[in-house]
Design an enzyme around this catalytic site. Structure first.
Site, PDB file in Angstrom:
ATOM      1  N   TYR A 157     108.074 -32.334 -35.074  1.00  0.00           N
ATOM      2  CA  TYR A 157     108.404 -32.899 -33.644  1.00  0.00           C
ATOM      3  C   TYR A 157     107.479 -32.559 -32.569  1.00  0.00           C
ATOM      4  CZ  TYR A 157     110.793 -33.557 -29.323  1.00  0.00           C
ATOM      5  OH  TYR A 157     111.368 -33.883 -28.018  1.00  0.00           O
TER       6      TYR A 157
HETATM    7  N1  NDP Z   1     117.374 -35.310 -24.144  1.00  0.00           N
HETATM    8  C1  NDP Z   1     116.845 -34.188 -23.941  1.00  0.00           C
HETATM    9  O1  NDP Z   1     117.235 -33.194 -23.690  1.00  0.00           O
HETATM   10  C2  NDP Z   1     115.346 -34.198 -24.186  1.00  0.00           C
HETATM   11  C3  NDP Z   1     114.503 -35.216 -24.055  1.00  0.00           C
HETATM   12  N2  NDP Z   1     113.102 -35.408 -24.409  1.00  0.00           N
HETATM   13  C4  NDP Z   1     112.422 -36.848 -24.623  1.00  0.00           C
HETATM   14  O2  NDP Z   1     112.883 -37.596 -23.588  1.00  0.00           O
HETATM   15  C5  NDP Z   1     113.000 -38.874 -24.091  1.00  0.00           C
HETATM   16  C6  NDP Z   1     114.382 -39.411 -24.079  1.00  0.00           C
HETATM   17  O3  NDP Z   1     115.164 -38.607 -24.570  1.00  0.00           O
HETATM   18  P1  NDP Z   1     116.730 -39.176 -25.148  1.00  0.00           P
HETATM   19  O4  NDP Z   1     117.055 -39.909 -24.334  1.00  0.00           O
HETATM   20  O5  NDP Z   1     117.579 -37.865 -25.181  1.00  0.00           O
HETATM   21  O6  NDP Z   1     116.317 -39.382 -26.410  1.00  0.00           O
HETATM   22  P2  NDP Z   1     117.300 -40.028 -27.810  1.00  0.00           P
HETATM   23  O7  NDP Z   1     116.999 -39.410 -28.987  1.00  0.00           O
HETATM   24  O8  NDP Z   1     118.613 -40.122 -27.349  1.00  0.00           O
HETATM   25  O9  NDP Z   1     116.930 -41.684 -27.759  1.00  0.00           O
HETATM   26  C7  NDP Z   1     115.694 -41.983 -28.112  1.00  0.00           C
HETATM   27  C8  NDP Z   1     115.511 -43.444 -28.355  1.00  0.00           C
HETATM   28  O10 NDP Z   1     114.487 -43.890 -29.100  1.00  0.00           O
HETATM   29  C9  NDP Z   1     114.997 -44.884 -30.210  1.00  0.00           C
HETATM   30  N3  NDP Z   1     114.241 -44.726 -31.213  1.00  0.00           N
HETATM   31  C10 NDP Z   1     114.105 -43.551 -32.159  1.00  0.00           C
HETATM   32  N4  NDP Z   1     113.614 -43.902 -33.287  1.00  0.00           N
HETATM   33  C11 NDP Z   1     113.138 -45.060 -33.192  1.00  0.00           C
HETATM   34  C12 NDP Z   1     112.342 -46.147 -34.019  1.00  0.00           C
HETATM   35  N5  NDP Z   1     112.236 -45.858 -35.220  1.00  0.00           N
HETATM   36  N6  NDP Z   1     112.228 -47.432 -33.733  1.00  0.00           N
HETATM   37  C13 NDP Z   1     112.565 -47.794 -32.369  1.00  0.00           C
HETATM   38  N7  NDP Z   1     113.281 -46.950 -31.644  1.00  0.00           N
HETATM   39  C14 NDP Z   1     113.393 -45.686 -31.787  1.00  0.00           C
HETATM   40  C15 NDP Z   1     116.391 -44.463 -30.256  1.00  0.00           C
HETATM   41  O11 NDP Z   1     117.019 -45.548 -31.148  1.00  0.00           O
HETATM   42  P3  NDP Z   1     118.207 -45.364 -31.826  1.00  0.00           P
HETATM   43  O12 NDP Z   1     119.513 -45.406 -30.928  1.00  0.00           O
HETATM   44  O13 NDP Z   1     118.494 -46.671 -32.763  1.00  0.00           O
HETATM   45  O14 NDP Z   1     118.180 -44.173 -32.799  1.00  0.00           O
HETATM   46  C16 NDP Z   1     116.888 -44.339 -28.907  1.00  0.00           C
HETATM   47  O15 NDP Z   1     117.353 -45.179 -28.075  1.00  0.00           O
HETATM   48  C17 NDP Z   1     112.607 -38.872 -25.541  1.00  0.00           C
HETATM   49  O16 NDP Z   1     111.110 -39.045 -25.747  1.00  0.00           O
HETATM   50  C18 NDP Z   1     112.852 -37.247 -25.867  1.00  0.00           C
HETATM   51  O17 NDP Z   1     111.936 -36.676 -26.763  1.00  0.00           O
HETATM   52  C19 NDP Z   1     112.578 -34.157 -24.318  1.00  0.00           C
HETATM   53  C20 NDP Z   1     112.995 -33.054 -24.211  1.00  0.00           C
HETATM   54  C21 NDP Z   1     114.454 -32.884 -23.951  1.00  0.00           C
HETATM   55  N1  LIG Z   2     114.388 -37.885 -28.878  1.00  0.00           N
HETATM   56  C1  LIG Z   2     115.153 -36.657 -28.619  1.00  0.00           C
HETATM   57  N2  LIG Z   2     114.220 -35.660 -28.226  1.00  0.00           N
HETATM   58  C2  LIG Z   2     114.859 -34.524 -27.893  1.00  0.00           C
HETATM   59  C3  LIG Z   2     116.252 -34.493 -27.865  1.00  0.00           C
HETATM   60  C4  LIG Z   2     116.954 -35.633 -28.004  1.00  0.00           C
HETATM   61  O1  LIG Z   2     118.219 -35.672 -27.936  1.00  0.00           O
HETATM   62  N3  LIG Z   2     116.302 -36.855 -28.323  1.00  0.00           N
HETATM   63  N4  LIG Z   2     116.729 -33.252 -27.198  1.00  0.00           N
HETATM   64  C5  LIG Z   2     116.253 -32.200 -27.230  1.00  0.00           C
HETATM   65  C6  LIG Z   2     116.946 -30.954 -26.658  1.00  0.00           C
HETATM   66  O2  LIG Z   2     117.558 -31.196 -25.680  1.00  0.00           O
HETATM   67  C7  LIG Z   2     116.057 -29.706 -26.525  1.00  0.00           C
HETATM   68  O3  LIG Z   2     115.151 -29.908 -25.237  1.00  0.00           O
HETATM   69  C8  LIG Z   2     117.006 -28.381 -25.963  1.00  0.00           C
HETATM   70  O4  LIG Z   2     117.390 -28.017 -27.171  1.00  0.00           O
HETATM   71  C9  LIG Z   2     114.649 -32.194 -27.260  1.00  0.00           C
HETATM   72  N5  LIG Z   2     113.937 -33.552 -27.441  1.00  0.00           N
END
Ligand code: NDP
Ligand SMILES: Nc1nc2c(c(=O)[nH]1)N=C([C@H](O)[C@@H](O)CO)CN2
Length: 235
Positions: free
Chosen positions: A147
């Site tokens: 990742y």
């Molecule tokens: N949450 C956090 O603390 C952190 C988040 N981030 C980044 O911020 C962004 C948003 O995070 P967050 O909202 O938590 O992400 P989530 O993992 O909760 O959601 C990601 C979204 O991407 C969609 N997705 C995943 N795989 C596919 C696929 N193959 N085709 C189409 N859609 C897909 C998911 O759809 P489905 O519901 O169908 O799985 C979902 O709607 C991401 O890029 C994440 O990496 C970075 C650091 C920390």
């Molecule tokens: N696609 C996602 N990316 C990440 C997520 C997630 O929920 N969906 N969560 C994290 C964590 O919060 C990490 O930042 C701390 O453990 C990272 N990326």
């Protein structure tokens, strides 16, 4: 009608929050989703144009791109869609790395190239591409190495596309750390994780909206990254 902003992964959490907030501000939003959640009806009611697409499926991606290319112009593309897969056993290593590179690198790369003409057609100011990466780009991850590598590659696309598309299009990354926990994260994991940053709290989706808002209005930032990480880099 204003030129649309494309956001990938609008079904839940950050992507949903961004699509809803921007649509409520009067911005035309086009969103992609994989799983259908009831809250997608809220986005439709706000006029968001929704496209179902599993980015792991070549046919669906090809069809999505053909649909998007029917639009003459795009104001911005926000690559939010992401899979946070942990590393698996050696037998699954190639599959996991392929999956991570697909969703975080190949798909943004393909969509950016396919919509370059539409981005350059934007005359409001400069168009924008925003790649949502992760603080682990700078540090790696013991448990999510594939990742982290794919998010680092996504940031490298920021550098390449910034040079390739200037001056018509700005390209930047947003690198969050602890935005929001997942429902499966227990209290022990949450407390342990919060302690890893100077600002020991969840940043929340609002932090990404604030960063997106800044990047959309900026006229002089490209090839850069906004690190929304709570000071995680100093601990
Ligand atoms: N949450 C956090 O603390 C952190 C988040 N981030 C980044 O911020 C962004 C948003 O995070 P967050 O909202 O938590 O992400 P989530 O993992 O909760 O959601 C990601 C979204 O991407 C969609 N997705 C995943 N795989 C596919 C696929 N193959 N085709 C189409 N859609 C897909 C998911 O759809 P489905 O519901 O169908 O799985 C979902 O709607 C991401 O890029 C994440 O990496 C970075 C650091 C920390
Ligand atoms: N696609 C996602 N990316 C990440 C997520 C997630 O929920 N969906 N969560 C994290 C964590 O919060 C990490 O930042 C701390 O453990 C990272 N990326």
């Amino acid at each position: 009608m204003t030129a649309p902003i494309l956001i990938t992964g609008v079904g839940k959490r950050v992507g949903f929050y961004l699509a809803k907030a921007l649509a409520q501000q009067g911005q035309k939003v086009i969103g992609t989703y994989r799983s259908h959640y009831p809250q997608l009806n809220e986005l439709e009611a706000l006029g968001v144009e929704l496209h179902a697409c599993d980015f792991y499926d070549d046919r669906q991606l090809t069809s999505l791109i053909a649909n998007l290319q029917q639009h003459p112009v795009f104001k911005a593309i926000i690559h939010n869609a992401s899979d946070w897969l942990p590393d698996g056993d050696p037998a699954s290593a190639i599959a996991i790395m392929d999956q991570m590179m697909r969703i975080h690198v190949s798909v943004p790369y393909t969509i950016n190239l396919a919509l370059t003409t539409q981005l350059k057609a934007y005359t409001g100011s400069t168009a924008n591409i925003i790649h949502i990466t992760d603080y682990v780009v700078d540090k790696g991850s013991k448990k999510h190495a594939a990742y982290a590598a794919s998010k680092a590659a996504l940031h490298n696309l920021t550098l390449s596309f910034a040079a390739k598309l200037a001056p018509n299009v700005k390209v930047n990354s947003i690198a969050p750390a602890m935005l929001m926990f997942n429902p499966s994260d227990d209290e022990q994991y949450q407390q342990k994780t919060l302690k890893k940053a100077l600002l020991q709290k969840e940043g929340g989706e609002i932090e990404i909206l604030n960063a997106v808002t800044y990047l959309l209005q900026s006229q002089y930032m490209t090839g850069q990254v906004l690190k929304v990480d709570g000071g995680r880099h100093l601990t």
